[in-house]
Each structure stands twice: as structure tokens, then as C-alpha cells.
Write a protein that holds these residues in place. Structure first.
Motif, PDB file in Angstrom:
ATOM      1  N   ARG A   1       0.922  -1.170  -0.026  1.00 25.10           N
ATOM      2  CA  ARG A   1      -0.080  -0.014   0.197  1.00 25.10           C
ATOM      3  C   ARG A   1       0.977   1.306  -0.209  1.00 25.10           C
ATOM      4  O   ARG A   1       0.724   2.257  -0.855  1.00 25.10           O
ATOM      5  CB  ARG A   1      -0.701   0.069   1.154  1.00 25.10           C
ATOM      6  CG  ARG A   1      -1.936   1.150   1.199  1.00 25.10           C
ATOM      7  CD  ARG A   1      -2.486   1.043   2.530  1.00 25.10           C
ATOM      8  NE  ARG A   1      -1.641   1.873   3.645  1.00 25.10           N
ATOM      9  CZ  ARG A   1      -1.613   3.082   3.683  1.00 25.10           C
ATOM     10  NH1 ARG A   1      -2.281   4.027   2.942  1.00 25.10           N
ATOM     11  NH2 ARG A   1      -0.963   3.651   4.774  1.00 25.10           N
ATOM     12  N   GLU A   2       1.844   1.329   0.886  1.00 28.18           N
ATOM     13  CA  GLU A   2       2.590   2.592   0.970  1.00 28.18           C
ATOM     14  C   GLU A   2       3.461   2.811  -0.191  1.00 28.18           C
ATOM     15  O   GLU A   2       3.710   3.887  -0.886  1.00 28.18           O
ATOM     16  CB  GLU A   2       3.733   2.408   2.315  1.00 28.18           C
ATOM     17  CG  GLU A   2       2.800   2.319   3.656  1.00 28.18           C
ATOM     18  CD  GLU A   2       3.686   2.114   4.758  1.00 28.18           C
ATOM     19  OE1 GLU A   2       5.170   1.710   4.534  1.00 28.18           O
ATOM     20  OE2 GLU A   2       3.254   2.253   5.917  1.00 28.18           O
ATOM     21  N   LYS A   3       4.161   1.728  -0.926  1.00 33.03           N
ATOM     22  CA  LYS A   3       4.889   1.595  -1.995  1.00 33.03           C
ATOM     23  C   LYS A   3       4.030   2.143  -3.240  1.00 33.03           C
ATOM     24  O   LYS A   3       4.453   2.927  -3.948  1.00 33.03           O
ATOM     25  CB  LYS A   3       5.537   0.344  -2.323  1.00 33.03           C
ATOM     26  CG  LYS A   3       6.819   0.018  -1.449  1.00 33.03           C
ATOM     27  CD  LYS A   3       7.580  -1.479  -1.843  1.00 33.03           C
ATOM     28  CE  LYS A   3       8.667  -1.399  -1.320  1.00 33.03           C
ATOM     29  NZ  LYS A   3       9.422  -2.805  -1.853  1.00 33.03           N
ATOM     30  N   GLY A   4       2.941   1.600  -3.197  1.00 36.95           N
ATOM     31  CA  GLY A   4       2.039   1.875  -4.339  1.00 36.95           C
ATOM     32  C   GLY A   4       1.754   3.500  -4.350  1.00 36.95           C
ATOM     33  O   GLY A   4       1.716   3.948  -5.515  1.00 36.95           O
ATOM     34  N   ILE A   5       1.163   3.841  -3.239  1.00 35.32           N
ATOM     35  CA  ILE A   5       0.909   5.405  -3.193  1.00 35.32           C
ATOM     36  C   ILE A   5       2.041   6.084  -3.814  1.00 35.32           C
ATOM     37  O   ILE A   5       1.912   7.228  -4.462  1.00 35.32           O
ATOM     38  CB  ILE A   5       0.461   5.750  -1.777  1.00 35.32           C
ATOM     39  CG1 ILE A   5      -0.790   5.326  -1.295  1.00 35.32           C
ATOM     40  CG2 ILE A   5       0.346   7.304  -1.620  1.00 35.32           C
ATOM     41  CD1 ILE A   5      -1.288   5.423   0.106  1.00 35.32           C
ATOM     42  N   LYS A   6       3.523   5.844  -3.040  1.00 36.78           N
ATOM     43  CA  LYS A   6       4.715   6.483  -3.796  1.00 36.78           C
ATOM     44  C   LYS A   6       4.596   6.312  -5.121  1.00 36.78           C
ATOM     45  O   LYS A   6       5.023   7.273  -5.815  1.00 36.78           O
ATOM     46  CB  LYS A   6       5.608   6.029  -3.066  1.00 36.78           C
ATOM     47  CG  LYS A   6       7.069   6.708  -3.130  1.00 36.78           C
ATOM     48  CD  LYS A   6       8.121   6.195  -2.340  1.00 36.78           C
ATOM     49  CE  LYS A   6       9.693   7.074  -2.709  1.00 36.78           C
ATOM     50  NZ  LYS A   6      10.443   6.533  -1.548  1.00 36.78           N
ATOM     51  N   ASN A   7       4.516   5.332  -5.678  1.00 41.74           N
ATOM     52  CA  ASN A   7       4.750   4.970  -7.028  1.00 41.74           C
ATOM     53  C   ASN A   7       3.769   5.756  -8.152  1.00 41.74           C
ATOM     54  O   ASN A   7       4.219   6.174  -9.169  1.00 41.74           O
ATOM     55  CB  ASN A   7       4.867   3.296  -7.408  1.00 41.74           C
ATOM     56  CG  ASN A   7       5.112   3.167  -8.881  1.00 41.74           C
ATOM     57  OD1 ASN A   7       6.133   3.363  -9.327  1.00 41.74           O
ATOM     58  ND2 ASN A   7       3.769   2.683  -9.641  1.00 41.74           N
ATOM     59  N   ALA A   8       2.423   5.743  -7.650  1.00 46.29           N
ATOM     60  CA  ALA A   8       1.592   6.478  -8.505  1.00 46.29           C
ATOM     61  C   ALA A   8       2.107   8.059  -8.391  1.00 46.29           C
ATOM     62  O   ALA A   8       1.408   8.687  -9.497  1.00 46.29           O
ATOM     63  CB  ALA A   8       0.151   6.290  -7.726  1.00 46.29           C
ATOM     64  N   GLN A   9       2.551   8.578  -7.502  1.00 45.19           N
ATOM     65  CA  GLN A   9       2.991   9.754  -7.680  1.00 45.19           C
ATOM     66  C   GLN A   9       3.773  10.425  -8.808  1.00 45.19           C
ATOM     67  O   GLN A   9       4.188  11.526  -8.973  1.00 45.19           O
ATOM     68  CB  GLN A   9       3.514  10.434  -6.064  1.00 45.19           C
ATOM     69  CG  GLN A   9       2.705  10.388  -5.118  1.00 45.19           C
ATOM     70  CD  GLN A   9       3.221  10.580  -3.855  1.00 45.19           C
ATOM     71  OE1 GLN A   9       4.428  10.553  -3.824  1.00 45.19           O
ATOM     72  NE2 GLN A   9       2.152  10.697  -2.732  1.00 45.19           N
ATOM     73  N   ARG A  10       4.488   9.260  -9.388  1.00 47.64           N
ATOM     74  CA  ARG A  10       5.170   9.389 -10.519  1.00 47.64           C
ATOM     75  C   ARG A  10       4.465  10.044 -11.766  1.00 47.64           C
ATOM     76  O   ARG A  10       5.294  10.548 -12.744  1.00 47.64           O
ATOM     77  CB  ARG A  10       6.103   8.211 -10.889  1.00 47.64           C
ATOM     78  CG  ARG A  10       7.226   7.732  -9.723  1.00 47.64           C
ATOM     79  CD  ARG A  10       8.178   6.956 -10.620  1.00 47.64           C
ATOM     80  NE  ARG A  10       7.239   5.301 -10.999  1.00 47.64           N
ATOM     81  CZ  ARG A  10       7.401   4.665 -11.889  1.00 47.64           C
ATOM     82  NH1 ARG A  10       8.227   5.176 -13.030  1.00 47.64           N
ATOM     83  NH2 ARG A  10       7.094   3.540 -12.353  1.00 47.64           N
ATOM     84  N   PHE A  11       3.341   9.648 -11.729  1.00 49.25           N
ATOM     85  CA  PHE A  11       2.656  10.026 -13.083  1.00 49.25           C
ATOM     86  C   PHE A  11       1.541  10.992 -12.626  1.00 49.25           C
ATOM     87  O   PHE A  11       0.627  11.005 -11.805  1.00 49.25           O
ATOM     88  CB  PHE A  11       1.747   8.545 -13.283  1.00 49.25           C
ATOM     89  CG  PHE A  11       2.618   7.585 -13.595  1.00 49.25           C
ATOM     90  CD1 PHE A  11       3.174   7.398 -14.716  1.00 49.25           C
ATOM     91  CD2 PHE A  11       2.854   6.505 -12.642  1.00 49.25           C
ATOM     92  CE1 PHE A  11       4.157   6.274 -14.943  1.00 49.25           C
ATOM     93  CE2 PHE A  11       3.718   5.473 -12.518  1.00 49.25           C
ATOM     94  CZ  PHE A  11       4.330   5.102 -14.096  1.00 49.25           C
ATOM     95  N   SER A  12       1.578  12.162 -13.575  1.00 44.99           N
ATOM     96  CA  SER A  12       0.765  13.348 -13.488  1.00 44.99           C
ATOM     97  C   SER A  12       0.159  13.733 -15.026  1.00 44.99           C
ATOM     98  O   SER A  12       1.046  13.918 -15.604  1.00 44.99           O
ATOM     99  CB  SER A  12       1.482  14.581 -12.714  1.00 44.99           C
ATOM    100  OG  SER A  12       1.256  15.683 -13.141  1.00 44.99           O
TER     101      SER A  12
END
Length: 377
Positions: free
Chosen positions: A348-359
Motif C-alpha cells: 500500500r505504501e509503495k503503491g501510493i509513492k509509485n503513483a505519484q510519478r504519474f501526473s
């Protein structure tokens, strides 16, 4: 610079190209105040997007045609309109460019699954996609791919210079990064008749989404885990094809009560659906990007996806990657997530961080830069 965009491939705000175009145009048009836009499309596709349609640098032309007449218009009258309107640059956001070259052309190629997985397509759809992509690549002054994997596929399968291609990834909307209230989650669960706990799969019901192996893995896991939560397959039957065997398989495995197919889920309800799921299954055989992966991650939902095509690139180190052809690997990954609370929290924590790469905002700026670069050549 006058930029024309063919928006007719966007069937609705909530499906595929509609999501892609609405999110990009929402940021692109305010960024490009020095340029003017001519948009060809259906007004209902943009009915919630008056904020950019009503700006002074946008001219929207409604084209009310069914699919057959739309294709005819794109191949005959569209080039005439581009000449008449003195368009400098035309962007085809969905694999298509007009047959007559009348200005600078840029095309977005989302994937080439119609070539790599040709056997999974109905022959008419496959041939249309293949001809459109070949012709577009031949005429384009610039090519956008949504992932490095798709760029590599284009270079591998077609005689294209790498310098002609720009990778501009999809983004993830802010709605997926917002906090969802328990009241909203309850409302959405009741709307779609979802159980309190479930495993989620989402996508058009067609062969490359690998839904049959998801069902087989679920059936295998059901033998090992008592009271296994139900499997929700939120796929659009309206846009799917070659999927009748799915329902035969479910019947044969006696999973009619455990595998649920809710009505088509509206885009605005997706965050609550992702939030409600214990895990998200996306072991697709091939993707040009795989937007649901980052949407689920942005919502904090653990993701199991494939180790092929663009999916490792998009998922980073935040998902469990499996061989999509291995039912046992998919089942084992599901078991690992469901029975390990610590693993779920880590994902969950890694996923939230990874999604922030895409804007979408960043992608819109890169798109504008590419427009200006191609016009400057």
C-alpha cells in the motif's frame, strides 16, 4: 500556432480515450494560451469539461456521426477542414492520421496489440487497427508512445527512427489520490451491490486481459482458503469480445455465487471501488501502459500485475509481478497478499509513492513541448 485535435475516438468521459483526452486537454489548453485549438468531437463526451471548452482559444466543432460515417469523415472531409481552417498542426490521439498530408502531423500510439496479439481480435477490428497504425506511422512528423515498452515495440516492428518518438506517459487523476469517506464507500458498494470484502479485477472483457486465468487462480485459491472473499470483475461487456468462454468457465467451476459482474462502473465511483478492494488483479498479457495499475496504487490498493510489456515499467517495485500465463503464480501471489497483513501494508505504501510519478499536468506540459518541437523542425 493553430492545433487541431480529433476527439471522436472518445466515446464517453468514463472510458479509455475519454479519460485520456479529458485529462490531457484540461491541463494542455490553459498551458497553451499562445496557441489556438480546433477540436472535433461529440459534445456529450466533454459535458463535464466546460472549463476548457469555453476558453477563448478553443473552437469546438461537434461531429454527430456513427462509427462507420465517422471513419468516412476522417478519411475524406477532415483533411478539407484542416486546409480550410489553416491548421498548422494536427494531433491524432488514438492511432489515426488523415490519408492526405496537409500540415504537420503527430499521432499517439497507445499500443500495437493488434499486431502482437492479432489472434485475439475480431478480424474486422484487427484489420482496421493495423491499417490505421501503419498509415499513421508513415505520415507522422512526430509519434507519441505512452511507455518506453510501446516505443521499443514500435522500433522492433516498424522501420521508424527512434528520434521521431517521444515517450509521454499517462497520468493519474487527483480523484484517485483523495481521501474517500466511509460514507462514500458505502454509497458506491450499495450502488453496485458489492460485498464488504472482495478481490477486484477491472478491464474490457477481451482475451488479452487474461480474465480466464484470474478465474482459474481464484478457483484454485478457494480450495486452500476458507471463506475466500468474492471476486468482482468490473469489465465492460459492451466493449468486449471473444468472452463467452468466461461465463462457461464460471458455470463449470460452480462459481456463479462467488464471481460477480457489476454494472459498468462510472469513473467518478472508481476511487471508492479501488479503496474497498483487498487487492487488485491485473495480470494482462499485454498493455501499452496499464492505467488501472497506477489508479489502484494511488488508492492504496495492493496490486498484482504481469511481468511483461509495459507493466513492470509502470508498476515499479510496488506490485507483485507474475508470469501472466501461470495460473499457479497468480494464485500464489493472491495468497501471499491476502494472508500477510504486513505485506499488504508495505505494498500500500509503495503503491501510493509509485503513483505519484504519474501526473496529467506533467504529461500535458511534455505534450505541448513536443508540439512546439515538431512545428520548429
Amino acid at each position: 500556432m493553430k492545433i487541431a485535435i480529433d476527439c471522436l475516438s472518445a466515446k464517453s468521459l468514463y472510458h479509455g480515450m475519454g479519460v485520456y483526452l479529458n485529462n490531457l486537454l484540461r491541463y494542455l489548453i490553459p498551458l497553451a494560451q499562445n496557441h489556438s485549438f480546433l477540436l472535433f468531437g461529440r459534445l456529450r463526451t466533454f459535458q463535464c469539461s466546460d472549463d476548457f471548452l469555453n476558453t477563448k482559444n478553443v473552437d469546438f466543432r461537434e461531429i454527430r456521426l456513427n462509427r462507420s460515417f465517422r471513419i468516412l469523415w476522417e478519411n475524406t472531409l477532415l483533411p478539407v477542414d484542416l486546409i480550410k481552417e489553416k491548421v498548422d498542426l494536427f494531433w491524432g490521439p488514438s492511432n489515426f492520421l488523415p490519408p492526405l498530408k496537409v500540415c504537420k502531423y503527430i499521432v499517439t500510439i497507445h499500443d500495437i496489440s493488434s499486431f502482437i496479439f492479432a489472434h485475439t481480435y475480431p478480424w474486422l477490428r484487427r484489420n482496421y487497427y493495423q491499417v490505421s497504425i501503419r498509415n499513421a506511422l508513415h505520415r507522422a512528423d512526430g509519434i507519441i508512445s505512452v511507455s518506453s515498452a510501446t516505443k521499443n515495440d514500435l522500433i522492433k516492428y516498424f522501420p521508424i527512427s527512434e528520434d521521431k518518438i517521444r515517450v509521454i506517459p499517462n497520468g493519474v487523476g487527483e480523484m484517485f489520490q483523495s481521501i474517500i469517506s466511509p460514507k462514500e464507500i458505502l454509497r458506491v458498494r450499495e450502488k453496485y451491490h458489492l460485498p464488504s470484502e472482495f478481490l477486484l479485477s477491472l478491464g474490457v472483457l477481451e482475451p488479452k486481459k487474461n480474465t480466464e486465468r484470474i478465474i482459474l487462480a481464484y478457483a484454485r485459491l478457494k480450495e486452500e482458503i476458507a471463506n475466500l472473499p468474492k471476486l468482482v470483475i468490473a469489465g465492460s461487456r459492451a466493449y468486449g469480445w471473444k468472452n463467452s468462454s468466461l461465463f462457461q468457465l464460471i458455470k463449470r467451476l460452480k462459481l456463479e455465487e462467488q464471481v460477480l459482474f457489476p454494472d459498468k462502473i462510472e469513473q467518478k465511483d472508481l476511487p471508492a471501488v479501488y479503496h474497498s478492494a483487498l487487492l487488485f488483479l491485473y495480470p494482462s498479457l499485454y498493455e501499452g501502459f496499464g492505467l488501472p495499475v497506477v489508479e489502484a496504487m494511488a488508492c492504496g490498493t495492493p496490486v498484482i500485475t504481469s511481468n511483461v510489456s509495459s507493466l513492470p515499467e509502470v508498476a515499479g517495485d510496488a506490485a507483485i509481478l507474475v508470469n501472466p500465463y501461470s495460473v499457479s503464480e497468480i494464485a500464489q501471489a493472491m495468497k501471499e497478499v491476502l494472508l500477510n497483513d504486513r505485506k499488504r501494508e508495505e505494498m500500500r505504501e509503495k503503491g501510493i509513492k509509485n503513483a505519484q510519478r504519474f501526473s496529467w499536468q506533467k504529461s500535458a506540459q511534455e505534450l505541448l513541448n513536443f508540439f512546439e518541437e515538431v512545428m520548429g523542425k
